[in-house]
Design an enzyme around this catalytic site. Structure first.
Site, PDB file in Angstrom:
ATOM      1  N   SER A 163       0.849  -1.206   0.000  1.00  0.00           N
ATOM      2  CA  SER A 163       0.000   0.000   0.000  1.00  0.00           C
ATOM      3  C   SER A 163       0.880   1.250   0.000  1.00  0.00           C
ATOM      4  O   SER A 163       1.919   1.271   0.676  1.00  0.00           O
ATOM      5  CB  SER A 163      -0.849   0.079   1.267  1.00  0.00           C
ATOM      6  OG  SER A 163      -1.379  -1.135   1.637  1.00  0.00           O
ATOM      7  N   ASP A 174       9.835  -3.559  16.296  1.00  0.00           N
ATOM      8  CA  ASP A 174      10.566  -2.330  15.941  1.00  0.00           C
ATOM      9  C   ASP A 174       9.596  -1.196  15.660  1.00  0.00           C
ATOM     10  O   ASP A 174       9.732  -0.444  14.701  1.00  0.00           O
ATOM     11  CB  ASP A 174      11.476  -2.573  14.724  1.00  0.00           C
ATOM     12  CG  ASP A 174      12.508  -1.461  14.562  1.00  0.00           C
ATOM     13  OD1 ASP A 174      13.057  -1.323  13.447  1.00  0.00           O
ATOM     14  OD2 ASP A 174      12.740  -0.712  15.541  1.00  0.00           O
ATOM     15  N   ASP A 201       6.663  -1.985   7.650  1.00  0.00           N
ATOM     16  CA  ASP A 201       7.968  -2.589   7.904  1.00  0.00           C
ATOM     17  C   ASP A 201       7.906  -3.778   8.853  1.00  0.00           C
ATOM     18  O   ASP A 201       8.148  -3.664  10.051  1.00  0.00           O
ATOM     19  CB  ASP A 201       8.975  -1.564   8.426  1.00  0.00           C
ATOM     20  CG  ASP A 201      10.391  -2.098   8.235  1.00  0.00           C
ATOM     21  OD1 ASP A 201      11.342  -1.321   8.353  1.00  0.00           O
ATOM     22  OD2 ASP A 201      10.527  -3.312   7.945  1.00  0.00           O
TER      23      ASP A 201
HETATM   24  N1  LIG Z   1      10.411  -0.544   5.368  1.00  0.00           N
HETATM   25  C1  LIG Z   1       9.181  -0.547   4.775  1.00  0.00           C
HETATM   26  O1  LIG Z   1       8.564  -1.575   4.605  1.00  0.00           O
HETATM   27  N2  LIG Z   1       8.714   0.667   4.409  1.00  0.00           N
HETATM   28  C2  LIG Z   1       7.521   0.951   3.803  1.00  0.00           C
HETATM   29  C3  LIG Z   1       6.591  -0.043   3.412  1.00  0.00           C
HETATM   30  C4  LIG Z   1       5.397   0.340   2.791  1.00  0.00           C
HETATM   31  C5  LIG Z   1       5.144   1.700   2.567  1.00  0.00           C
HETATM   32  C6  LIG Z   1       6.095   2.660   2.955  1.00  0.00           C
HETATM   33  C7  LIG Z   1       7.277   2.276   3.567  1.00  0.00           C
HETATM   34  C8  LIG Z   1       5.607   3.891   2.615  1.00  0.00           C
HETATM   35  C9  LIG Z   1       6.317   5.132   2.902  1.00  0.00           C
HETATM   36  C10 LIG Z   1       5.815   6.460   2.449  1.00  0.00           C
HETATM   37  C11 LIG Z   1       6.599   7.566   2.330  1.00  0.00           C
HETATM   38  C12 LIG Z   1       5.820   8.594   1.855  1.00  0.00           C
HETATM   39  C13 LIG Z   1       6.264   9.953   1.567  1.00  0.00           C
HETATM   40  C14 LIG Z   1       7.585  10.281   1.731  1.00  0.00           C
HETATM   41  C15 LIG Z   1       7.982  11.590   1.425  1.00  0.00           C
HETATM   42  C16 LIG Z   1       7.077  12.535   0.968  1.00  0.00           C
HETATM   43  C17 LIG Z   1       5.774  12.152   0.818  1.00  0.00           C
HETATM   44  C18 LIG Z   1       4.803  13.167   0.335  1.00  0.00           C
HETATM   45  O2  LIG Z   1       5.173  14.274   0.014  1.00  0.00           O
HETATM   46  N3  LIG Z   1       3.521  12.792   0.317  1.00  0.00           N
HETATM   47  C19 LIG Z   1       2.495  13.750  -0.114  1.00  0.00           C
HETATM   48  C20 LIG Z   1       1.810  14.340   1.123  1.00  0.00           C
HETATM   49  N4  LIG Z   1       2.814  14.955   1.972  1.00  0.00           N
HETATM   50  C21 LIG Z   1       2.691  14.387   3.306  1.00  0.00           C
HETATM   51  C22 LIG Z   1       3.729  14.976   4.256  1.00  0.00           C
HETATM   52  C23 LIG Z   1       3.652  16.499   4.280  1.00  0.00           C
HETATM   53  C24 LIG Z   1       3.746  17.079   2.869  1.00  0.00           C
HETATM   54  C25 LIG Z   1       2.716  16.442   1.954  1.00  0.00           C
HETATM   55  C26 LIG Z   1       5.334  10.856   1.102  1.00  0.00           C
HETATM   56  C27 LIG Z   1       4.553   8.101   1.694  1.00  0.00           C
HETATM   57  N5  LIG Z   1       4.563   6.763   2.076  1.00  0.00           N
HETATM   58  C28 LIG Z   1       4.329   3.669   2.020  1.00  0.00           C
HETATM   59  O3  LIG Z   1       3.567   4.515   1.596  1.00  0.00           O
HETATM   60  N6  LIG Z   1       4.093   2.336   2.004  1.00  0.00           N
END
Ligand SMILES: NC(=O)Nc1ccc2c(c1)=C(Cc1cc(-c3cccc(C(=O)NCCN4CCCCC4)c3)c[nH]1)C(=O)N=2
Length: 307
Positions: A89, A134, A152
């Site tokens: 997701s 974690d 994670d």
């Molecule tokens: N180790 C792992 O398994 N890590 C994972 C696994 C699944 C996963 C995961 C990490 C995710 C990390 C993630 C990171 C981000 C993200 C990172 C940096 C910037 C943004 C971003 O700008 N999103 C738009 C909305 N933003 C939100 C924050 C304030 C400004 C506006 C999103 C969204 N989702 C994710 O969506 N799904």
């Protein structure tokens, strides 16, 4: 649809990276849907003996697939010559840590809301016999509606491997901790310094209660802006944990303080919720800190604005 490959996605920005994986925002070219694709280099995983961690993450995510709220979902996996791919997701609003740092600390109603969603996610995870080990604000994500999703699962412990829904052989229990090839030297996994419980640190016992300790740390951090145990090095942080060397800032709300004090208990058997039966942490839900939470409908509510 036929088995997906990397060619079925347009890979976008990097949205996460760790020691053994990199996470990209990606768009499915057939449906236009956005996903987070976690990519792991096979050579790196094998060299660092992390194969069982990858397998365990896939097993845990499969065990949680049916749970409607509180976790990132694993939609599919595929591989090519060099890499493994997990299609997960995309939690559009990113990490809870980003919001804590952005506003400094949460208002009490915001902290209470996310603590309640986190507790309910822990109840579901622990009910199927998964300990995260974690939990930290970097691994707690916010979806497009600002509801919580734990991510994670590479560090989990699966208490009953018989519950694993997968055709491939399970990783026997005693191999779930050791990271060394020599099984006699069981080097248990240890989480991130600020949130790791004394049990994980000392006697290498990881119980569901290890996640309840992390819950206490995260509630403290949402309200104060910083985790309770912090020092210039990991070793000094570990020392502070084992000595229970932390304090509450002036003005920390009394109910929140009482709940954190009941979760940050050295003896994992004595933490609030540790002896609760069944699939809900009734004794934590009933704590005055959660006064006013509508446990039945919280996932359908509009989360309070973080400001
Ligand atoms: N180790 C792992 O398994 N890590 C994972 C696994 C699944 C996963 C995961 C990490 C995710 C990390 C993630 C990171 C981000 C993200 C990172 C940096 C910037 C943004 C971003 O700008 N999103 C738009 C909305 N933003 C939100 C924050 C304030 C400004 C506006 C999103 C969204 N989702 C994710 O969506 N799904």
């Amino acid at each position: 649809h036929s088995k997906r490959t990397a060619k079925d996605y347009i890979f976008g920005k990097l949205i996460g990276d760790g020691c053994y994986s990199t996470v990209f925002l990606a768009k499915d070219i057939h449906t236009g849907k956005e996903y987070a694709i976690k990519v792991c280099e096979k050579s790196h995983i094998v060299r660092h003996q992390k194969v069982q961690y990858i397998k365990r993450e896939k097993d845990a995510l499969n065990m949680l697939f049916g749970v409607p709220h509180g976790f990132v979902k694993l939609y599919c996996t595929f591989q090519d010559e060099e890499r493994l791919y997990f299609v997960l997701s995309y939690a559009k609003n990113g990490e809870l840590l980003h919001y804590i740092n952005k506003v400094g600390s949460f208002e009490l109603n915001v902290a209470k809301f996310y603590a309640a969603e986190l507790l309910m996610a822990l109840e579901k995870m622990h009910a199927v016999g998964i300990i995260h080990r974690d939990l930290k604000p970097e691994n707690i994500l916010l979806d497009e509606n600002m509801h919580l999703q734990i991510a994670d699962f590479g560090t989990v412990k699966i208490l009953d491997p018989q519950k694993i829904r997968s055709s491939t052989p399970t990783v026997p229990e005693d191999e779930q901790n050791s990271t060394s090839t020599d099984r006699s030297r069981k080097i248990s996994f240890v989480g991130t310094a600020q949130y790791v419980s004394p049990d994980l640190l000392q006697n290498r016992v990881d119980t569901r209660s290890s996640d309840l300790w992390a819950l206490g740390c995260i509630i403290y951090q949402m309200i104060s802006g910083l985790p309770p145990f912090r020092a210039s090095t990991e070793f000094l942080t570990f020392q502070k944990i084992l000595k229970m060397d932390y304090e509450f800032p002036e003005g920390f709300p009394a109910d929140a303080k009482d709940l954190v004090e009941k979760l940050l208990v050295l003896d994992h058997n004595k933490r609030l919720g540790a002896s609760d039966e069944g699939f809900t942490y009734e004794s934590i839900r009933k704590h005055p800190f959660f006064e006013g939470i509508d446990w039945e409908n919280i996932w359908d509510e509009t989360p309070p604005k973080i400001s």
